[in-house]
Design a protein around this motif. Sequence first.
Motif, short mmCIF file in Angstrom:
data_model
loop_
_atom_site.label_atom_id
_atom_site.label_comp_id
_atom_site.label_asym_id
_atom_site.label_seq_id
_atom_site.Cartn_x
_atom_site.Cartn_y
_atom_site.Cartn_z
N LYS A 156 0.80 -1.41 -0.19
CA LYS A 156 -0.46 -0.12 0.00
C LYS A 156 0.86 1.19 -0.33
O LYS A 156 1.58 1.74 1.05
N ARG A 157 0.72 2.21 -0.88
CA ARG A 157 1.55 3.73 -0.61
C ARG A 157 0.04 4.73 -0.58
O ARG A 157 -0.72 4.66 -1.58
N VAL A 158 0.63 5.63 -0.74
CA VAL A 158 0.24 7.20 -0.26
C VAL A 158 1.14 7.79 -0.80
O VAL A 158 2.36 7.82 -0.03
N CYS A 159 0.68 8.90 -1.96
CA CYS A 159 1.28 9.22 -2.70
C CYS A 159 0.84 10.62 -2.63
O CYS A 159 0.00 11.09 -2.77
N ASN A 160 2.27 11.83 -2.77
CA ASN A 160 1.74 13.33 -3.52
C ASN A 160 1.89 13.35 -5.12
O ASN A 160 2.94 13.47 -5.36
N PRO A 161 0.63 13.03 -6.23
CA PRO A 161 1.06 12.92 -7.68
C PRO A 161 1.44 14.17 -7.86
O PRO A 161 1.36 15.20 -8.10
N LEU A 162 3.15 13.82 -8.57
CA LEU A 162 3.92 14.84 -9.37
C LEU A 162 3.52 15.20 -10.42
O LEU A 162 3.17 16.34 -11.46
N LYS A 163 3.53 13.97 -11.86
CA LYS A 163 3.69 14.13 -13.12
C LYS A 163 3.56 13.09 -13.51
O LYS A 163 3.93 12.24 -12.94
N LEU A 164 2.65 12.55 -14.71
CA LEU A 164 2.29 11.42 -15.75
C LEU A 164 3.70 11.49 -16.50
O LEU A 164 3.67 12.78 -17.60
N VAL A 165 4.38 10.58 -16.60
CA VAL A 165 5.83 10.67 -17.88
C VAL A 165 5.29 9.47 -18.41
O VAL A 165 4.53 8.26 -18.42
N PHE A 166 5.44 9.42 -20.07
CA PHE A 166 5.43 8.48 -21.06
C PHE A 166 6.29 7.72 -21.77
O PHE A 166 7.63 9.07 -22.65
N LYS A 167 7.33 6.66 -21.16
CA LYS A 167 7.93 6.30 -21.85
C LYS A 167 8.53 4.89 -22.12
O LYS A 167 8.44 3.73 -21.29
N THR A 170 5.41 3.00 -22.53
CA THR A 170 4.27 2.42 -21.26
C THR A 170 4.84 3.72 -20.21
O THR A 170 5.28 4.60 -20.73
N TRP A 171 3.43 3.74 -19.24
CA TRP A 171 2.97 5.23 -18.58
C TRP A 171 3.24 5.46 -17.21
O TRP A 171 3.10 4.19 -16.08
N TYR A 172 4.33 5.93 -16.33
CA TYR A 172 4.19 5.91 -15.36
C TYR A 172 4.10 7.87 -14.26
O TYR A 172 3.74 8.55 -15.24
N LEU A 173 4.18 7.42 -12.93
CA LEU A 173 3.70 8.24 -11.96
C LEU A 173 4.83 8.90 -11.30
O LEU A 173 5.63 7.82 -11.06
N GLN A 174 5.32 9.29 -11.47
CA GLN A 174 5.96 10.52 -10.66
C GLN A 174 5.60 10.82 -9.21
O GLN A 174 4.44 11.84 -9.10
N ALA A 175 6.21 10.61 -8.16
CA ALA A 175 5.11 11.01 -7.19
C ALA A 175 6.13 11.45 -5.91
O ALA A 175 7.50 10.76 -5.67
N LYS A 180 7.14 5.77 1.62
CA LYS A 180 9.08 5.82 1.42
C LYS A 180 9.72 6.96 2.14
O LYS A 180 10.52 6.96 1.93
N LYS A 181 8.92 7.85 2.26
CA LYS A 181 9.36 8.91 1.93
C LYS A 181 10.89 9.65 1.63
O LYS A 181 11.24 9.87 1.73
N ALA A 182 10.04 9.86 0.15
CA ALA A 182 10.88 9.76 -0.96
C ALA A 182 10.20 9.42 -2.03
O ALA A 182 9.24 9.02 -2.55
N PHE A 183 10.56 10.81 -2.98
CA PHE A 183 10.18 10.77 -4.56
C PHE A 183 10.53 8.93 -5.43
O PHE A 183 11.26 8.40 -5.53
#
Length: 298
Positions: A156-167, A170-175, A180-183
Motif C-alpha cells: 500500500k502506498r500513499v503519495c503526492n502525485p507530481l507528474k505523468l511520464v510516458f517513456k 509505458t505510462w509512469y507516475l512520478q510522485a 517511503k518518504k522519498a521521490f
Amino acid sequence: MNNGRLFGIIYHLLNAKQTTSRELAAMFEVSDRTIFRDINALSSLGIPICAETGRNGGIYLMDHFVLDKVLFSKEEQESLLLALKGIKAIEPEKSDQAYSKLQSLFKLPEDNWLEVDFSPWYQEIDGAQFDRLKSGILNKKKVEFEYISQSNRLEKRVCNPLKLVFKSQTWYLQAFCLTKKAFRVFKISRMQSLKIIDETFTPMVAPEIAVPEMKGEVIDLSLAFSKEILYRVFDDFDHQDITIQKDGTAIVTTQVIDQRWLIRHLLSYGKHMKILSPDSIKERMKHEIAEIRANYDF
C-alpha cells in the motif's frame, strides 16, 4: 529596425503587462530613442501598443491584444499543430477543438502524415485511472493505491502525485511517496485500487528522473535466430549488431548486462533462438528449461 527586437518587446509586454522605455532600453542594450522608434513601428503595424507619460505611465499593450498568427513562422505554426496532435492522444475532445481552431486560424491544409497514439496495441490504458491521477496532480490531492513491487509484494502506498511520464511505451507516475518518504516513479499498470484522498499537499517541484543504474556484469552475447523471427530481432537489437546469413537466418553479436530478466527474455524467442556463447548463459538456459519441464511432469 530590428524585427527580433520588435518581437522581443511584444513578448515582454505580454508577460510583464507594463514596462518603461528605460527598462526596455537596458534589456535590449539600445537607447531610449530607439525604443520609442520601435513603439511607433509596432503601432504602424496595427499592434495596439500604448506609451503614457507621467508618474503612473509606461508602455503597455491594450487588454484585447492576443498573439496573432503573423507572429508565428510557417514552421512554428506546423510545430504547434504537431504538438497538439500529441496531446490529442491524452485529451481527444479538447485538443480536437484547439487543433481545428488553430488550423483554421493558420489556414494550413489538413495533413495526416503523422498520428500520435500512446495506447499499446494489445493492452488498453485504463482511462479512468489515468484521469484520477491527472486530477490528483492538478488539484494537489494525495492518492492511495496498492502497488506490485519488483520483489513481487503488493504494497500500500500513499503519495503526492507530481507528474505523468510516458517513456518506453509505458505510462509512469512520478510522485513523492509518503510511505517511503522519498521521490519514486511508479509504473501505472502495476497499480491497483487507486483512489484520491480528500487531502491536499503543498505544491512540489518534480526532480529530474534519474536513469536507473543497471547493475550486473557486462557479457558478450552471441545468438542465432531463424528467419521466422527476424521481425523481432530487428525490434529488439541494434541493427549494427545483426548479421543476416545467406539462408535468411541471423546472427546477433552484442553486449548486455547480465540481469535476472535476461534468460526469461531469451526464452521468449522459443525454438527460433539458439545461444552460441557464452557457455555460462547456455547452462543457465538449460537449467531454466529443466525447471519449466518439471512443471509439466505428471
